[in-house]
Design an enzyme around this catalytic site. Structure first.
Site, PDB file in Angstrom:
ATOM      1  N   ARG A  65       1.050  -1.083   0.030  1.00 29.22           N
ATOM      2  CA  ARG A  65      -0.544  -0.253  -0.025  1.00 29.22           C
ATOM      3  C   ARG A  65       0.645   1.221  -0.134  1.00 29.22           C
ATOM      4  O   ARG A  65      -0.066   2.496   0.428  1.00 29.22           O
ATOM      5  CB  ARG A  65      -0.848   0.266   1.561  1.00 29.22           C
ATOM      6  CG  ARG A  65      -1.719  -1.479   1.803  1.00 29.22           C
ATOM      7  CD  ARG A  65      -2.270  -1.102   0.152  1.00 29.22           C
ATOM      8  NE  ARG A  65      -3.853  -2.848   0.728  1.00 29.22           N
ATOM      9  CZ  ARG A  65      -4.645  -2.880  -0.271  1.00 29.22           C
ATOM     10  NH1 ARG A  65      -4.590  -3.202  -1.480  1.00 29.22           N
ATOM     11  NH2 ARG A  65      -5.155  -3.720   0.591  1.00 29.22           N
ATOM     12  N   ASP A 153      -2.462  -6.742 -10.274  1.00 28.54           N
ATOM     13  CA  ASP A 153      -2.813  -7.605  -9.604  1.00 28.54           C
ATOM     14  C   ASP A 153      -4.493  -6.363  -9.117  1.00 28.54           C
ATOM     15  O   ASP A 153      -4.276  -5.247  -9.092  1.00 28.54           O
ATOM     16  CB  ASP A 153      -2.513  -7.664  -8.507  1.00 28.54           C
ATOM     17  CG  ASP A 153      -3.218  -8.460  -7.257  1.00 28.54           C
ATOM     18  OD1 ASP A 153      -3.821  -9.824  -7.825  1.00 28.54           O
ATOM     19  OD2 ASP A 153      -3.385  -8.537  -6.445  1.00 28.54           O
ATOM     20  N   ASN A 279     -11.227 -10.612  -2.669  1.00 27.75           N
ATOM     21  CA  ASN A 279     -11.333 -11.069  -4.202  1.00 27.75           C
ATOM     22  C   ASN A 279      -9.858 -11.603  -4.273  1.00 27.75           C
ATOM     23  O   ASN A 279      -9.370 -11.568  -4.257  1.00 27.75           O
ATOM     24  CB  ASN A 279     -12.064 -10.191  -4.940  1.00 27.75           C
ATOM     25  CG  ASN A 279     -12.076  -9.928  -6.501  1.00 27.75           C
ATOM     26  OD1 ASN A 279     -12.566 -11.767  -6.845  1.00 27.75           O
ATOM     27  ND2 ASN A 279     -11.800  -8.669  -7.209  1.00 27.75           N
ATOM     28  N   ASP A 306      -1.043 -12.987  -0.711  1.00 26.95           N
ATOM     29  CA  ASP A 306      -3.084 -11.497  -0.985  1.00 26.95           C
ATOM     30  C   ASP A 306      -3.142 -10.666   0.335  1.00 26.95           C
ATOM     31  O   ASP A 306      -3.986 -10.575  -0.159  1.00 26.95           O
ATOM     32  CB  ASP A 306      -3.471 -12.510  -1.715  1.00 26.95           C
ATOM     33  CG  ASP A 306      -4.714 -11.559  -2.297  1.00 26.95           C
ATOM     34  OD1 ASP A 306      -3.890  -9.838  -2.584  1.00 26.95           O
ATOM     35  OD2 ASP A 306      -5.672 -11.291  -2.705  1.00 26.95           O
ATOM     36  N   PHE A 324     -12.703  -5.049  -0.224  1.00 25.67           N
ATOM     37  CA  PHE A 324     -12.522  -6.172  -0.869  1.00 25.67           C
ATOM     38  C   PHE A 324     -10.820  -6.956  -0.270  1.00 25.67           C
ATOM     39  O   PHE A 324      -9.774  -5.682  -0.091  1.00 25.67           O
ATOM     40  CB  PHE A 324     -12.133  -6.640  -2.251  1.00 25.67           C
ATOM     41  CG  PHE A 324     -13.539  -7.089  -2.724  1.00 25.67           C
ATOM     42  CD1 PHE A 324     -14.280  -7.939  -2.577  1.00 25.67           C
ATOM     43  CD2 PHE A 324     -14.433  -5.945  -3.568  1.00 25.67           C
ATOM     44  CE1 PHE A 324     -15.447  -8.475  -3.491  1.00 25.67           C
ATOM     45  CE2 PHE A 324     -14.988  -6.076  -4.139  1.00 25.67           C
ATOM     46  CZ  PHE A 324     -15.843  -7.293  -4.186  1.00 25.67           C
ATOM     47  N   GLY A 325     -10.931  -8.095   0.508  1.00 29.14           N
ATOM     48  CA  GLY A 325      -9.725  -8.945   0.811  1.00 29.14           C
ATOM     49  C   GLY A 325      -9.160  -8.725   2.656  1.00 29.14           C
ATOM     50  O   GLY A 325      -9.720  -7.778   2.949  1.00 29.14           O
TER      51      GLY A 325
END
Length: 430
Positions: A65, A153, A279, A306, A324-325
């Site tokens: 990030r 990605d 996702n 992930d 998501f995540g």
């Protein structure tokens, strides 16, 4: 400075044996017994009696990030989370701001990673400019600047022609193309797996064919282009079948599975719970069984977390609006060891192959994934015997968006060394 790890339990010929490990100048100098007699006393001694010492884990799919999204994670916090989880080499995905889609941006990312990271960071470039659309990046240029692979990605490449041209360029540059496989026209705004559970909860579903149909397209393009095509976070039985058939046909395809798809299914979603929104989504028990079968028969080459941290605010409310995540670096080894090795579905050697040896080998990371004389001293020291509880307040990641908080597991990472230096350790005597 030299370091001696005493009485380590290491894997040799798939069996745990007690050995000492001598580290000098950041590399493994010797493995054996009575090393003090052969090499003299070490400057520092770590007692690892009854502890498992493994080559540092390798995760080719991590979201740091940073830059641009540092409320979620930073290079410092993300790589400290990696060290806490026993990972010594990670691959940083390019969905940051700005996207590393030029040689100049990759060079800046590489410099930032080198300055701030606690573990080795391999950097992805994007496939297309700004990680979306059809304009390809300069693959030769980003490789020369330090990128080890390319990926969009978070977004599937929607146009077959764009993917084919990308594969030709990536193959020529000698890189790996890691694909987020998702046909946007088949997702229908879904937030979880399409099926009876989604219907019961009244939540829109994501069709499994949104993943498998794009893999089927891509493996044919990979065969035509000769690229090393790597499939990210495989989640469905149909995807496993397509990849298995492609491998049998001699196509250069590899793939990864994420821990959460091995450990959970959509049956675990009993309410509208944003902590279980990811996702690709958690799939059916049938899909999970196919993923495990794919691990056992070699169709699935590796496990990758992930790791996708978010702020608390972004993971509250409804699955319809939450991000998501989930995170994964700090929970992956322990949850998988507990669920698969302790139950004898996998051997410890198989798990280390999937989480260290195989990703290093298949992504060309020659200085990672092996515990051997001459290799960098990238190691994790792990307590396999005692249970512990996964707690949010013991995590180093900024993101606490994990469904595994509160789980009782074995496989506690006590210490992690990178280039012979302790980067994480509960104490100095593991």
């Amino acid at each position: 400075m030299s370091t001696l790890i005493k009485n380590a339990q290491i894997l040799q010929a798939e069996q745990l044996t007690e050995q000492d490990i001598l580290i000098d100048d950041g590399r493994i100098k010797a493995i054996g017994h009575d090393l003090n007699q052969a090499y003299g006393p070490a400057d520092h001694v770590i007692c690892a009696a009854d502890r498992f010492v493994t080559p540092g884990l390798v995760d080719v799919h991590v979201h740091l990030r940073d830059p641009g999204l540092t409320a979620k994670e930073t290079i410092e916090t993300g790589t400290m989370a990696a060290a806490h989880g026993g990972f010594t080499t990670i691959g940083a995905m390019p969905n940051v701001d700005p996207v590393p889609d030029t040689p100049e941006k990759i060079a800046l990312m590489m410099a930032r990673n080198a300055e701030k990271a606690h573990v080795h960071v391999e950097q992805y470039a994007s496939i297309t400019k700004n990680r979306v659309g059809d304009e390809l990046v300069d693959f030769d240029g980003v490789k020369q600047a330090g990128a080890f692979a390319v990926s969009n990605d978070g977004s599937g490449v929607q146009t077959a022609g764009t993917m084919y041209q990308a594969m030709l360029g990536v193959a020529k540059a000698g890189l790996t193309l890691a694909a987020h496989v998702e046909d946007d026209s088949l997702t229908y705004g879904g937030v979880m797996n399409a099926g009876p559970v989604a219907d019961k909860l009244g939540l829109p579903g994501i069709l499994g064919i949104s993943e498998s149909a794009q893999i089927a397209r891509d493996v044919m393009l990979a065969e035509a282009s000769g690229v090393h095509y790597h499939v990210c976070h495989v989640s469905t039985a149909e995807s496993v079948r397509v990849i298995r058939d492609a491998k049998r046909a001699g196509i250069n395809v590899t793939c990864e599975v994420s821990p959460h798809h091995l450990l959970l299914t959509d049956a675990d979603i009993t309410m509208d719970n944003p902590m279980l929104k990811m996702n690709p989504p958690l799939r059916s028990p049938k899909d999970r069984a196919a993923l495990i079968a794919g691990l056992l028969d070699g169709t699935i080459d590796m496990i990758a977390t992930d790791h996708a941290p978010h702020t608390d605010e972004q993971k509250t409310g409804s699955m319809q609006t939450a991000a998501f995540g989930i995170t994964g670096l700090e929970t992956a080894f322990a949850t998988l060891y507990t669920a698969f090795v302790k139950t004898r579905i996998l051997t410890l050697s198989q798990l280390i192959d999937l989480m260290s040896t195989n990703p290093a080998k298949l992504f060309g990371l020659k200085q990672a994934g092996r515990l051997a004389v001459g290799m960098p001293a990238d190691l994790a020291i792990i307590d396999l015997k005692h249970d512990y509880e996964i707690k949010a307040n013991q995590m180093f990641s900024k993101g606490h968006n994990s469904p595994f908080i509160g789980w009782h597991v074995s496989g506690n990472v006590l210490m992690t060394l990178v280039d012979g230096q302790v980067v994480y350790g509960k104490d100095q005597q593991a």
